[in-house]
Design a protein around this motif. Structure first.
Motif, mmCIF file in Angstrom:
data_model
loop_
_atom_site.group_PDB
_atom_site.id
_atom_site.type_symbol
_atom_site.label_atom_id
_atom_site.label_comp_id
_atom_site.label_asym_id
_atom_site.label_seq_id
_atom_site.Cartn_x
_atom_site.Cartn_y
_atom_site.Cartn_z
ATOM 1 N N GLY A 130 46.035 -4.589 -20.588
ATOM 2 C CA GLY A 130 45.292 -5.184 -19.477
ATOM 3 C C GLY A 130 43.865 -5.423 -19.924
ATOM 4 N N SER A 131 42.949 -4.529 -19.497
ATOM 5 C CA SER A 131 41.560 -4.620 -19.970
ATOM 6 C C SER A 131 41.515 -4.491 -21.494
ATOM 7 C CB SER A 131 40.718 -3.513 -19.340
ATOM 8 O OG SER A 131 40.613 -3.727 -17.950
ATOM 9 N N ASP A 132 42.428 -3.682 -22.033
ATOM 10 C CA ASP A 132 42.494 -3.484 -23.492
ATOM 11 C C ASP A 132 43.417 -4.537 -24.095
ATOM 12 O OD1 ASP A 132 42.497 -2.510 -26.046
ATOM 13 O OD2 ASP A 132 43.710 -0.736 -25.597
ATOM 14 N N LEU A 133 42.936 -5.769 -24.103
ATOM 15 C CA LEU A 133 43.781 -6.911 -24.468
ATOM 16 C C LEU A 133 44.293 -6.823 -25.905
ATOM 17 C CD1 LEU A 133 44.952 -9.660 -23.664
ATOM 18 C CD2 LEU A 133 42.768 -10.708 -24.286
ATOM 19 N N ALA A 134 43.467 -6.259 -26.789
ATOM 20 C CA ALA A 134 43.837 -6.257 -28.219
ATOM 21 C C ALA A 134 45.070 -5.406 -28.505
ATOM 22 C CB ALA A 134 42.658 -5.772 -29.054
ATOM 23 N N SER A 135 45.486 -4.620 -27.528
ATOM 24 C CA SER A 135 46.669 -3.788 -27.772
ATOM 25 C C SER A 135 47.963 -4.515 -27.405
ATOM 26 C CB SER A 135 46.557 -2.476 -27.000
ATOM 27 O OG SER A 135 46.617 -2.735 -25.611
ATOM 28 N N LEU A 136 47.891 -5.824 -27.256
ATOM 29 C CA LEU A 136 49.088 -6.561 -26.817
ATOM 30 C C LEU A 136 50.227 -6.454 -27.831
ATOM 31 C CD1 LEU A 136 49.359 -9.469 -28.458
ATOM 32 C CD2 LEU A 136 47.499 -10.107 -26.962
ATOM 33 N N ARG A 137 51.478 -6.569 -27.311
ATOM 34 C CA ARG A 137 52.651 -6.326 -28.159
ATOM 35 C C ARG A 137 53.522 -7.556 -28.375
ATOM 36 N NH1 ARG A 137 54.801 -0.629 -25.555
ATOM 37 N NH2 ARG A 137 52.993 0.638 -26.112
ATOM 38 N N THR A 138 53.283 -8.625 -27.638
ATOM 39 C CA THR A 138 54.093 -9.829 -27.844
ATOM 40 C C THR A 138 53.920 -10.276 -29.300
ATOM 41 O OG1 THR A 138 53.954 -10.520 -25.549
ATOM 42 C CG2 THR A 138 54.381 -12.253 -27.164
ATOM 43 N N THR A 139 55.033 -10.425 -29.968
ATOM 44 C CA THR A 139 54.983 -10.630 -31.422
ATOM 45 C C THR A 139 55.576 -11.973 -31.821
ATOM 46 O OG1 THR A 139 55.271 -8.255 -31.677
ATOM 47 C CG2 THR A 139 55.679 -9.598 -33.633
ATOM 48 N N ALA A 140 54.894 -12.637 -32.747
ATOM 49 C CA ALA A 140 55.435 -13.862 -33.354
ATOM 50 C C ALA A 140 55.859 -13.499 -34.774
ATOM 51 C CB ALA A 140 54.377 -14.954 -33.364
ATOM 52 N N ARG A 141 57.172 -13.474 -34.997
ATOM 53 C CA ARG A 141 57.729 -13.058 -36.295
ATOM 54 C C ARG A 141 57.992 -14.296 -37.139
ATOM 55 N NH1 ARG A 141 62.920 -12.827 -36.823
ATOM 56 N NH2 ARG A 141 63.212 -12.772 -34.575
ATOM 57 N N ARG A 142 57.581 -14.262 -38.400
ATOM 58 C CA ARG A 142 57.793 -15.395 -39.304
ATOM 59 C C ARG A 142 59.281 -15.737 -39.398
ATOM 60 N NH1 ARG A 142 54.641 -19.557 -40.818
ATOM 61 N NH2 ARG A 142 52.547 -18.846 -41.328
ATOM 62 N N ASP A 143 59.564 -17.021 -39.300
ATOM 63 C CA ASP A 143 60.954 -17.465 -39.379
ATOM 64 C C ASP A 143 60.953 -18.840 -40.025
ATOM 65 O OD1 ASP A 143 63.731 -17.646 -38.942
ATOM 66 O OD2 ASP A 143 63.374 -18.778 -37.092
ATOM 67 N N GLY A 144 61.185 -18.880 -41.299
ATOM 68 C CA GLY A 144 61.136 -20.146 -42.025
ATOM 69 C C GLY A 144 59.723 -20.708 -41.970
ATOM 70 N N GLY A 145 59.607 -21.963 -41.548
ATOM 71 C CA GLY A 145 58.294 -22.609 -41.490
ATOM 72 C C GLY A 145 57.523 -22.263 -40.223
ATOM 73 N N GLY A 146 58.115 -21.511 -39.324
ATOM 74 C CA GLY A 146 57.428 -21.219 -38.064
ATOM 75 C C GLY A 146 57.507 -19.752 -37.700
ATOM 76 N N TRP A 147 57.614 -19.484 -36.396
ATOM 77 C CA TRP A 147 57.682 -18.117 -35.895
ATOM 78 C C TRP A 147 58.706 -18.049 -34.757
ATOM 79 C CZ3 TRP A 147 53.177 -20.636 -37.036
ATOM 80 C CH2 TRP A 147 52.250 -20.009 -37.890
ATOM 81 N N ARG A 148 59.143 -16.841 -34.456
ATOM 82 C CA ARG A 148 59.936 -16.553 -33.261
ATOM 83 C C ARG A 148 59.105 -15.594 -32.406
ATOM 84 N NH1 ARG A 148 64.627 -19.569 -32.278
ATOM 85 N NH2 ARG A 148 65.445 -20.224 -34.292
ATOM 86 N N VAL A 149 58.801 -15.997 -31.185
ATOM 87 C CA VAL A 149 57.953 -15.164 -30.314
ATOM 88 C C VAL A 149 58.823 -14.374 -29.348
ATOM 89 C CG1 VAL A 149 56.084 -15.144 -28.606
ATOM 90 C CG2 VAL A 149 56.093 -16.867 -30.424
ATOM 91 N N THR A 150 58.583 -13.063 -29.308
ATOM 92 C CA THR A 150 59.320 -12.208 -28.375
ATOM 93 C C THR A 150 58.333 -11.242 -27.716
ATOM 94 O OG1 THR A 150 61.316 -12.343 -29.721
ATOM 95 C CG2 THR A 150 61.193 -10.520 -28.148
ATOM 96 N N GLY A 151 58.472 -11.117 -26.419
ATOM 97 C CA GLY A 151 57.593 -10.178 -25.714
ATOM 98 C C GLY A 151 57.464 -10.545 -24.240
ATOM 99 N N GLN A 152 56.557 -9.856 -23.592
ATOM 100 C CA GLN A 152 56.388 -10.060 -22.145
ATOM 101 C C GLN A 152 54.910 -10.140 -21.763
ATOM 102 O OE1 GLN A 152 57.721 -6.795 -19.691
ATOM 103 N NE2 GLN A 152 56.880 -7.733 -17.841
ATOM 104 N N LYS A 153 54.609 -11.112 -20.930
ATOM 105 C CA LYS A 153 53.273 -11.217 -20.329
ATOM 106 C C LYS A 153 53.399 -10.856 -18.851
ATOM 107 C CE LYS A 153 51.288 -12.648 -24.049
ATOM 108 N NZ LYS A 153 50.196 -11.919 -24.690
ATOM 109 N N VAL A 154 52.278 -10.472 -18.260
ATOM 110 C CA VAL A 154 52.342 -10.111 -16.841
ATOM 111 C C VAL A 154 51.047 -10.519 -16.129
ATOM 112 C CG1 VAL A 154 51.386 -7.767 -17.017
ATOM 113 C CG2 VAL A 154 53.138 -8.253 -15.288
ATOM 114 N N TRP A 155 51.105 -10.624 -14.829
ATOM 115 C CA TRP A 155 50.007 -11.068 -13.947
ATOM 116 C C TRP A 155 49.644 -12.530 -14.241
ATOM 117 C CZ3 TRP A 155 51.195 -7.118 -11.538
ATOM 118 C CH2 TRP A 155 51.073 -5.831 -12.014
ATOM 119 N N THR A 156 50.570 -13.267 -14.823
ATOM 120 C CA THR A 156 50.272 -14.630 -15.261
ATOM 121 C C THR A 156 50.242 -15.583 -14.047
ATOM 122 O OG1 THR A 156 51.582 -14.048 -17.194
ATOM 123 C CG2 THR A 156 50.885 -16.356 -16.986
ATOM 124 N N SER A 157 49.038 -16.036 -13.707
ATOM 125 C CA SER A 157 48.906 -16.939 -12.556
ATOM 126 C C SER A 157 49.481 -18.312 -12.887
ATOM 127 C CB SER A 157 47.437 -17.096 -12.174
ATOM 128 O OG SER A 157 46.920 -15.851 -11.799
#
Lengths: 378, 369
Positions: A130-157
């Motif tokens: 939350g306030s400690d944004l840098a501790s976020l866990r949503t991860t973009a894992r390298r996959d060939g030429g791009g990434w695969r993003v997995t995770g959860q966001k919350v309070w997203t207006s």
């Protein structure tokens, strides 16, 4: 504040009178017609060059002065933000893409933002960040030429209505938590994204959970440099130093109260009218503190902590004024349509004010920021 | 402050005092320091009869008596900066009141009278920290009714009374007989009332500046549990809340000063709004600064103790917080304070007040012009 600002205020008020119904309480209600009102109003503003006034001329803006921008913020917020969620794209997504986007990203994203046709949401907060944004866990894992993003966001207006997301995800583990974060511009229509609304007292569309399940992104979706998203986010936050002109709606509602109550105003307990007067003083104080930030910004002398005093004062004002206004409408019968409209506006203000000290950086974070500057020698 | 706050005539907004006024304030601050600084109030308390002799030459030296706050512009701003510098040192002298003395020198200065009517008994007797600084004082009510009053001898020593003397209004002839003030307020009288409210708030602002400066230094130096107090978030948050109050007063003080300077029709209401915020701020700032000083804050060896005690007169006179709010509420009626969202009711209210003899009405959409 020049004659230009006074003219601008008149023009904006006139446009709202012509294009926004009098009972409009914002774009985010259960009635889809309210969202359409906001979208149409944005197109109207865009046609008149009023939507992206602050933008550089090369991107279709007018390079308006900080005082004109402030007047727009005040007028729009006072009148229940008839631009809906557009302020996000206009105020910081667009400017950030101007600074850090590729030519392709600029060509793709800036024109629809400037025409008021697209809604963005911000994928920052997470259940564990939350306030400690840098501790976020949503991860973009390298996959060939791009990434695969997995995770959860919350309070997203606005996630239910947004076409695009300004997403912050972890791309690597750096020595510091602020390292290894990257901003991606992702389309919300991707089936790997699921949005779940969160029912809340502040109304629909404000709060959502957003789940990313192996979302495929490429280099073309990266804004700025891979792993260096943190500095970009800091810049984003700097665009919003003054933030919402909450005092403007407070001042408008306080000033409307005697008219809405009519003869009943004089019958209010004297002590309650005293609280009303006190709120007017506090609203003026918050407005002057906002002007102080704008003056510092205009002179290029602004530091991150300069807006903290304003933010602390204005969020407290939002909540205290809501209590006073709720007491005022509770003491009156308000039988006619204008009276009912005022009562609804006050109730809406009260519900929304609960979030004032939490949204866009909690008041505690503002205090920490301010204390750091005040006690710099410690 | 040449560019006006919230006005519709200039292309930008300068919220700062002019460079000249700010420099004058710094000069005054240094001059007070060179003359003894914190020792001045202590010397005046030890020998109250000498206080005028102690301070007046000093004010003479920095040209304070040449300032005419009614002239507006730089002189008014310089007077405000001077009052703020005096507050920093808790200068034991009714500087704001003396700066507002009438041009003809017929009285020692100007004091706001809390009552609104022309006769005795319409409010508490005027009082201010004027003991020993002059015998006869001009008075003015919020409605701009003028009078003259005589300072009573001190009822108690300055240690607990902080030089506050009550003033006995002198009878003056009116059309209905003998009263204690002129019958009708004038625009000039109301402008004086605004001035008499605003300048002491600048003194109080200087006291808030100092109280917070002292406390900042204290929490950085004072160690508990092996670390400076400043490291504790409970301490930090109290200090930031107090600082928010102080900086809020600063902005309202500049606004109210502009309002006086511009001859704004709502100058008295703007001054009352400032006083209201300043008194609320003083309550919080002194509570927090005392708390963070701990027992040291009560002791004579601590400057905060002196600033705190000598802030009392300006916080209680001429109007307490409740009286300030009461007057403000009654005066703004349904119109509220001026501002971009004052609306037709606000504009009408200001116009009505202007019609009653104010120097100027409100500008477009209730904004000050």
């Amino acid at each position: 504040m020049g004659e230009g600002v006074a003219t601008l205020r008149r023009e904006l008020r006139q446009l709202v009178r012509e294009h926004v119904p009098p009972d409009f309480l914002g774009a985010f209600t259960a009635d889809p017609a309210d969202l359409e009102v906001a979208q149409a109003f944005c197109r109207t503003l865009a046609e008149r060059g009023l939507l992206c006034m602050a933008w550089p001329r090369e991107f279709g803006g007018r390079e308006s002065s900080p005082w004109e921008q402030m007047a727009v913020r005040e007028e729009m917020w006072a009148l229940h933000e008839p631009r809906g969620a557009q302020y996000m794209g206009v105020n910081w997504v667009g400017p950030t893409i101007m600074r850090h986007g590729t030519a392709e990203q600029q060509a793709r994203h800036l024109p629809p933002i400037s025409r008021g046709e697209v809604i963005w949401c911000q994928g920052f907060s997470e259940p564990e960040a939350g306030s400690d944004l840098a501790s976020l866990r949503t991860t973009a894992r390298r996959d060939g030429g791009g990434w695969r993003v997995t995770g959860q966001k919350v309070w997203t207006s606005y996630a239910t209505m947004a076409q695009w997301c300004f997403l912050l995800a972890r791309t690597s583990k750096g020595a510091r938590r602020q390292q290894g974060l990257t901003v991606f511009l992702v389309p919300m229509s991707d089936p790997a994204i699921e949005v779940r609304p969160i029912a809340s007292m502040i109304g629909p569309h404000h709060l959502n959970e957003v789940f990313f399940d192996e979302l495929r992104v490429t280099e073309a979706d990266v804004l700025g440099t891979v792993d260096e998203g943190w500095s970009l986010v800091q810049e984003v936050l700097a665009f919003e130093r003054v933030g919402i002109a909450r005092y403007a709606r407070v001042e408008r509602l306080l000033h409307e109260a005697p008219t809405a109550l009519g003869d009943q105003w004089e019958k209010l307990p004297e002590e309650l009218r005293g609280r009303w007067a006190r709120m007017l003083v506090h609203a003026r104080r918050a407005r002057l503190l906002a002007y102080r930030v704008v003056a510092l910004q205009a002179s290029g002398r602004i530091r991150p902590d300069d807006s903290a005093a304003y933010r602390i004062a204005v969020t407290r004002l939002d909540q205290e004024s809501a209590e006073v206004l709720m007491d005022i409408v509770a003491e009156a019968s308000l039988p006619d349509e204008a009276g009912r409209r005022f009562r609804r506006a006050v109730a809406d203000h009260r519900r929304y004010s609960v979030s004032a000290t939490v949204a866009s950086g909690s008041v505690e974070m503002q205090r920490i920021l301010m204390a750091r500057a005040l006690l710099a020698a410690s | 402050m040449t560019a006006v706050l919230g006005a519709a005539t200039s292309t930008d907004m300068n919220t700062e005092l002019s460079d000249e006024a700010a420099e004058y304030g710094r000069t005054a601050l240094r001059a007070f320091e060179a003359a003894g600084g914190d020792e001045l109030v202590q010397a005046a308390e030890r020998e109250p009869e000498k206080r005028a002799g102690l301070i007046e030459p000093l004010l003479d030296e920095i040209g304070a008596w040449e300032l005419d706050p009614r002239a507006g512009g730089d002189e008014l701003e310089a007077a405000a900066a001077l009052c703020r510098a005096a507050g920093w040192w808790a200068l034991p002298y009714p500087l704001a009141e003396r700066l507002c003395r009438p041009a003809d020198g017929s009285t020692a200065g100007l004091v706001l009278a809390a009552g609104t009517g022309a006769g005795v008994g319409t409010g508490p007797a005027p009082a201010a920290a004027v003991a020993g600084a002059g015998q006869r004082w001009s008075t003015v009510t919020l409605d701009g009714r003028r009078g003259v009053a005589t300072a009573r001898p001190l009822a108690e020593g300055p240690r607990y009374g902080a030089f506050v003397a009550e003033l006995d209004p002198e009878p003056v002839a009116t059309s209905t007989g003998t009263g204690t003030g002129t019958e009708d307020g004038t625009a000039d009288g109301r402008a004086d009332a605004a001035l008499a409210l605003v300048l002491p708030c600048w003194t109080l602002l200087g006291m808030l500046d100092r109280a917070l400066d002292l406390t900042r230094a204290h929490v950085l130096a004072r160690q508990q549990f092996g670390q400076p107090l400043a490291r504790f978030q409970g301490v930090q948050f109290q200090l930031t809340d107090a600082e928010v109050e102080r900086v809020g007063v600063e902005e309202l003080a500049k606004f109210a000063l502009w309002s006086v300077q511009a001859g704004h029709g709502d100058a008295v209401e703007d001054a009352l709004a400032l006083r209201h915020a300043a008194l609320e701020a003083a309550d919080l700032v002194f509570r927090v600064t005392h708390q963070l000083h701990g027992a040291m804050g009560f002791c004579d060896e601590t400057t905060l103790s002196w600033i705190s005690r000598y802030s009392q007169p300006v916080r209680r006179h001429p109007l307490s917080l409740s009286a300030t709010r009461d007057h403000l509420t009654r005066r703004i009626g349904r119109a509220g304070l001026s501002g971009p969202f004052a609306g037709p009711a606000g504009a009408a209210g200001a116009a009505a007040r202007a019609g009653a003899g104010s120097a100027a009405g409100s500008g477009e959409e209730g904004q000050p012009r």
